[in-house]
Enzyme design. Structure first.
Site, PDB file in Angstrom:
ATOM      1  N   PRO A  93       0.811  -1.223   0.000  1.00  0.00           N
ATOM      2  CA  PRO A  93       0.000   0.000   0.000  1.00  0.00           C
ATOM      3  C   PRO A  93       0.842   1.270   0.000  1.00  0.00           C
ATOM      4  O   PRO A  93       0.354   2.335  -0.379  1.00  0.00           O
ATOM      5  CB  PRO A  93      -0.813  -0.118   1.302  1.00  0.00           C
ATOM      6  CG  PRO A  93      -0.820  -1.572   1.633  1.00  0.00           C
ATOM      7  CD  PRO A  93       0.499  -2.092   1.149  1.00  0.00           C
ATOM      8  N   GLU A 120       1.062  -8.978   8.274  1.00  0.00           N
ATOM      9  CA  GLU A 120       1.129  -7.552   8.599  1.00  0.00           C
ATOM     10  C   GLU A 120       2.151  -6.815   7.742  1.00  0.00           C
ATOM     11  O   GLU A 120       2.106  -5.600   7.617  1.00  0.00           O
ATOM     12  CB  GLU A 120       1.480  -7.383  10.087  1.00  0.00           C
ATOM     13  CG  GLU A 120       1.208  -6.001  10.638  1.00  0.00           C
ATOM     14  CD  GLU A 120      -0.265  -5.641  10.650  1.00  0.00           C
ATOM     15  OE1 GLU A 120      -0.596  -4.443  10.656  1.00  0.00           O
ATOM     16  OE2 GLU A 120      -1.105  -6.575  10.655  1.00  0.00           O
ATOM     17  N   ARG A 158       0.243  -8.849 -22.058  1.00  0.00           N
ATOM     18  CA  ARG A 158      -0.605  -8.555 -23.224  1.00  0.00           C
ATOM     19  C   ARG A 158       0.043  -7.546 -24.165  1.00  0.00           C
ATOM     20  O   ARG A 158      -0.408  -7.391 -25.306  1.00  0.00           O
ATOM     21  CB  ARG A 158      -1.977  -8.064 -22.765  1.00  0.00           C
ATOM     22  CG  ARG A 158      -1.974  -6.749 -22.045  1.00  0.00           C
ATOM     23  CD  ARG A 158      -3.343  -6.430 -21.453  1.00  0.00           C
ATOM     24  NE  ARG A 158      -4.386  -6.403 -22.463  1.00  0.00           N
ATOM     25  CZ  ARG A 158      -4.647  -5.359 -23.241  1.00  0.00           C
ATOM     26  NH1 ARG A 158      -3.915  -4.263 -23.121  1.00  0.00           N
ATOM     27  NH2 ARG A 158      -5.608  -5.401 -24.132  1.00  0.00           N
ATOM     28  N   ASP A 173      -6.331   1.070 -26.134  1.00  0.00           N
ATOM     29  CA  ASP A 173      -6.801   0.842 -24.773  1.00  0.00           C
ATOM     30  C   ASP A 173      -6.924   2.147 -24.005  1.00  0.00           C
ATOM     31  O   ASP A 173      -6.275   3.146 -24.335  1.00  0.00           O
ATOM     32  CB  ASP A 173      -5.828  -0.067 -24.009  1.00  0.00           C
ATOM     33  CG  ASP A 173      -5.874  -1.500 -24.508  1.00  0.00           C
ATOM     34  OD1 ASP A 173      -6.869  -1.868 -25.136  1.00  0.00           O
ATOM     35  OD2 ASP A 173      -4.897  -2.241 -24.269  1.00  0.00           O
TER      36      ASP A 173
END
Length: 259
Positions: A93, A120, A158, A173
């Site tokens: 994060p 954690e 891809r 895209d």
């Protein structure tokens, strides 16, 4: 290119390599994904890879020693294969958000070592010593790094030559030019009455310009749809495109008309 994945759950990756358009890249080894189960590098009887955090608190912390052994084995394997030492990416994060430009840069690189954390977190000493980059999928927390690793591998794979049926497909895209993609339509040209009733709020017919065969008008319509959708949903992308010089005078004129 090559991805070495350090994970507690290698079984999550195995079905992924057998399905979808990216399967061809994995089968041909154009993208070589090597899985390194972290518990194989634990030396105690219980194959422990985590322990309680110093200072107290909830959760467990992934231990340095199994991670160091895993990475050492990967480095030896990379050296034996004659390839470069790939950077270590940790999914966290605290990392920078994964963006299309970063995906494109990775797609042009030899690959990376992907470190999938759990619990954690990971002992900071290992991060300080070995992690080159931290990446996040967004401002939310997942159970581990496996899903972000799968997302990154898919996004990068891809873009490899020969993976998509149409090599130009990814160039249209969302985010490829800094904007969201335009709407797309297929058959039937006009929805029947029964089907229209199941799609309230949708136009029954395909936009006429797409049926015109006039390529310049179609390109203009698609560009304007891109601009309009991005302006409504992700206005910060319009600002970024403007700052990078990606908006033409016609683009700016159309955006003014939206106001």
């Amino acid at each position: 290119m090559r991805f070495d994945v350090i994970t507690l759950f290698p079984e999550l990756f195995e079905p992924f390599a057998r399905v979808g358009v990216t399967r061809r890249a994995f089968e041909s080894k154009a993208v070589d994904v090597r899985l390194w189960p972290l518990r194989d590098f634990a030396e105690d009887t219980y194959r422990r890879v985590d322990d309680r955090p110093f200072g107290g608190g909830p959760g467990m912390v992934m231990l340095v020693e199994p991670l160091a052994r895993a990475l050492g084995t990967i480095r030896a394997d990379q050296d034996a294969a004659g390839g470069p030492r790939l950077p270590v990416i940790l999914f966290s994060p605290a990392g920078r958000p994964l963006t299309q430009p970063r995906v494109e840069a990775l797609a042009a690189s030899p690959g990376a070592v992907l470190l999938c954390g759990r619990y954690e977190g990971i002992d900071q000493r290992f991060i300080d010593a070995h992690v080159d980059e931290e990446i996040s999928l967004g401002d939310y927390v997942l159970s581990g790094g496996e899903l972000p690793a799968l997302a990154l591998i898919d996004a990068v794979t891809r873009l490899q030559p020969g993976v998509l049926h149409d090599a130009a497909s990814h160039q249209q895209d969302s985010f490829s030019d800094g904007l969201l993609d335009c709407p797309h339509y297929s058959r039937p040209e006009v929805l029947g009455e029964a089907l229209s009733a199941q799609l309230p709020g949708a136009d029954a017919a395909v936009p006429p310009v797409l049926m015109s065969g006039h390529h310049a008008q179609i390109a203009r319509w698609r560009r304007q749809q891109q601009l309009a959708l991005t302006w409504r949903r992700r206005p910060e992308l319009i600002d970024a495109a403007r700052e990078s010089g990606r908006l033409s005078k016609d683009d700016e004129q159309f955006l003014k008309s939206l106001l």
